[in-house]
Design a protein around this motif. Structure first.
Motif, short mmCIF file in Angstrom:
data_model
loop_
_atom_site.label_atom_id
_atom_site.label_comp_id
_atom_site.label_asym_id
_atom_site.label_seq_id
_atom_site.Cartn_x
_atom_site.Cartn_y
_atom_site.Cartn_z
N LEU A 27 0.81 -1.22 0.00
CA LEU A 27 0.00 0.00 0.00
C LEU A 27 0.84 1.27 0.00
O LEU A 27 0.30 2.37 -0.12
CB LEU A 27 -0.92 0.01 1.24
CG LEU A 27 -1.92 -1.16 1.33
CD1 LEU A 27 -2.55 -1.21 2.71
CD2 LEU A 27 -2.99 -1.02 0.25
N LYS A 30 0.44 3.83 -3.00
CA LYS A 30 -0.91 4.17 -3.46
C LYS A 30 -1.22 5.62 -3.12
O LYS A 30 -1.33 5.98 -1.95
CB LYS A 30 -1.95 3.23 -2.83
CG LYS A 30 -1.67 1.75 -3.09
CD LYS A 30 -1.53 1.46 -4.58
CE LYS A 30 -1.09 0.02 -4.82
NZ LYS A 30 -0.80 -0.24 -6.23
N ILE A 118 -6.70 -4.13 -3.40
CA ILE A 118 -6.83 -2.71 -3.77
C ILE A 118 -8.25 -2.42 -4.25
O ILE A 118 -8.86 -1.41 -3.88
CB ILE A 118 -5.80 -2.33 -4.86
CG1 ILE A 118 -4.38 -2.52 -4.34
CG2 ILE A 118 -6.03 -0.89 -5.30
CD1 ILE A 118 -4.04 -1.74 -3.10
N GLN A 122 -11.08 0.15 -2.47
CA GLN A 122 -11.75 1.21 -3.22
C GLN A 122 -13.27 1.05 -3.18
O GLN A 122 -14.01 2.03 -3.02
CB GLN A 122 -11.25 1.22 -4.67
CG GLN A 122 -9.79 1.64 -4.79
CD GLN A 122 -9.24 1.47 -6.21
OE1 GLN A 122 -9.77 0.70 -7.01
NE2 GLN A 122 -8.16 2.18 -6.51
#
Length: 213
Positions: A27, A30, A118, A122
């Motif tokens: 992560l 990101k 991921i 989201q």
């Protein structure tokens, strides 16, 4: 580049440091996420969110100091704005459904791919319920006990089932309900037959899954 104040804040709660390390590396780059903290125990995270902003938490069920399922419920009760994504090795359908009942925004198994993780983050942040592919398949496949449905119970059987789940003995139940121990044993046998189980532990497990106790 987004400023920290514009990013969604994420925390990781898992009792295995190596899992945390892997997630943090995944992560780290990101742009829309900022890792607020990582914790190997539930109590430390609970203290952290009292004074720190967290938008989403990746939460394991198995923690050394508390049940992650209960922690999920407490988080949603006290901090309803936090998205809770369960990340676990437990693949039982009943546990997945219980997590959702406790307010989780999704459920992933630890063998999920990085892309799935991921995508689920989201989805959860956008208000959707998120599942990894394998979890979606598990949910779509009801267990044999669920297909059979909930056995039809009398009022007395429900009453005795509840007392059994609380750990009361036959003698204790008999005294509390002013019935003979023989009558209680008969009801107990009937309950085992109706649920098609061989012992009280299995009886209580099914009763919990069906929301009867």
């Amino acid at each position: 580049m987004l400023q920290d104040k514009d990013r969604m804040t994420l925390a990781v709660v898992d009792d295995h440091p190596i899992v945390i390390e892997g997630l943090l590396k995944l992560l780290d780059n990101k742009e829309h996420l900022r890792v607020a903290g990582s914790f190997t125990a539930g109590a430390a995270f609970w203290t952290f969110i009292k004074s720190n902003k967290v938008d989403i938490v990746l939460l394991d069920i198995s923690l050394p100091d508390m049940n992650g399922m209960d922690l999920c419920k407490d988080i949603k009760l006290m901090h309803p704005g936090i998205c809770v994504l369960i990340l676990s090795n437990h693949s039982e359908r009943s546990i997945i459904l219980q997590a959702l009942q406790n307010g989780a925004s999704g459920y992933l198994l630890k063998n999920a791919s990085a892309a799935e993780l991921i995508a689920c983050i989201q989805q959860a942040l956008s208000g959707q319920i998120a599942f990894s592919k394998e979890v979606r398949e598990i949910i779509a496949r009801p267990s044999l006990t669920e297909l059979k449905g909930i056995p039809s119970l009398t009022k007395r059987e429900k009453e005795i089932l509840h007392l059994i789940s609380e750990g009361h003995t036959t003698a204790g139940i008999a005294e509390q309900l002013s019935l003979s121990p023989l009558t209680i044993e008969t009801h107990r046998r009937n309950l085992l037959q109706k649920f098609e189980v061989k012992n009280v532990a299995a009886l209580i497990k099914l009763a919990v899954q069906h929301g009867l106790v």
